[in-house]
Design an enzyme around this catalytic site. Sequence first.
Site, PDB file in Angstrom:
ATOM      1  N   ASP A 158       0.961  -1.412  -0.018  1.00 30.80           N
ATOM      2  CA  ASP A 158       0.151   0.055  -0.073  1.00 30.80           C
ATOM      3  C   ASP A 158       0.956   1.232  -0.099  1.00 30.80           C
ATOM      4  O   ASP A 158       0.600   2.084   0.563  1.00 30.80           O
ATOM      5  CB  ASP A 158      -0.862  -0.049   1.211  1.00 30.80           C
ATOM      6  CG  ASP A 158      -2.230   0.695   1.055  1.00 30.80           C
ATOM      7  OD1 ASP A 158      -2.571   1.268  -0.011  1.00 30.80           O
ATOM      8  OD2 ASP A 158      -2.637   1.261   2.202  1.00 30.80           O
TER       9      ASP A 158
ATOM     10  N   CYS B 167     -23.341  -5.136   0.923  1.00 33.73           N
ATOM     11  CA  CYS B 167     -22.416  -4.243   1.228  1.00 33.73           C
ATOM     12  C   CYS B 167     -22.707  -2.967   0.587  1.00 33.73           C
ATOM     13  O   CYS B 167     -22.684  -1.861   1.128  1.00 33.73           O
ATOM     14  CB  CYS B 167     -21.100  -4.718   0.607  1.00 33.73           C
ATOM     15  SG  CYS B 167     -20.950  -4.987  -1.175  1.00 33.73           S
TER      16      CYS B 167
END
Length: 364
Positions: free
Chosen positions: A147, A207
Amino acid sequence: MSELAGLDGPALLAQLRDWAAAAGFSQIGVADVDLGSAEAGLLAWLHNGFHGSMDYMAVHGLKRARPAELVPGTVRVISARMDYLPRATPADWQALEWQRVATPTAATVSLYARGRDYHKVLRTRLQRLADRLAEAVGPFGHRVFTDSAPVLEVELAQRSGVAWRGKHTLALHREAGSMFFLGEIYVDLPLPLTPPIEAHCGSCSACLAVCPTQAIVAPYRLDARRCISYLTIEHDGPIPLELRPALGNRVYGCDDCQLVCPWNKFAQRATLPDFDARAPLDGATLLALWAWSGAEFLQRTEGSAIRRIGWRRWRRNLAVGLGNALRAGEDAAIRCALQGARDAADPLVREHIDWALAAPQRES
């Protein structure tokens, strides 16, 4: 490009898997570097401005989908996942997390951030894995990422068979849900490829429905500008007024789309103690965190991903949480704590304090 001449590729891959497991990884896979089919979606996402104030996303542009441009000579990407649920996580953890979110005075920190900063943990262990590979094949070109660079992590994970992209855009695995980190090693070795896996979200749209700010604007499409994780972590300015009530008591990140996901009943506990929840961030109240001084913030978030957002954003987020607690009818101690901090606050935090204090007072 480094060569694998005289080496048994499948045997080397099997060794890599063993070394990865010893380093704490749950799974690894190997992807090719041709991500051309992902470029149109990336460009559309940027064109729509869904990256918000994350300008680096636009600056890097298509380099994110072109590993060999980011690291010249790259021909394969080793994708690795590492489970992060704290080792002591109880079986009913999802229900407990929903209970926390529903308690106005509690402070909700995203599960992944309650332990040690994953950037440091994964980067060290990815480099250890690369070193083991170098011992076996000799020096080779590589870089490790967690990341930390323009990398299409979920795309690479899907192509390598490590995960598929869920409708919430996060990586999913049938045996681990979504509660894991991803890391990559870009290599100039022609390692054997591992097959991709198919998506298994089916017709489920839980979701999309549960997102407090409706940030998942369509399956597989996230508008970061509305995402609570973006707003509380990446975004440096005022949180939009219309979205503040939806933050509730979430002061760092948001796990709602993961908590509702059926696949997370298979989420795995971490094997490393690094991700065990730290006491100040597990079970804290908003008022307890608000009472921290700037020095205490630095001390208590040492080695944590939370320190990255800084004292200013932390106080901004807490002010919103406290304002929402007031709106939920909580007691005067919150109002007093906000009023006591107002005059010394910087303009950004003061504006959020004023918003919080504008909540109607409860009749005694």
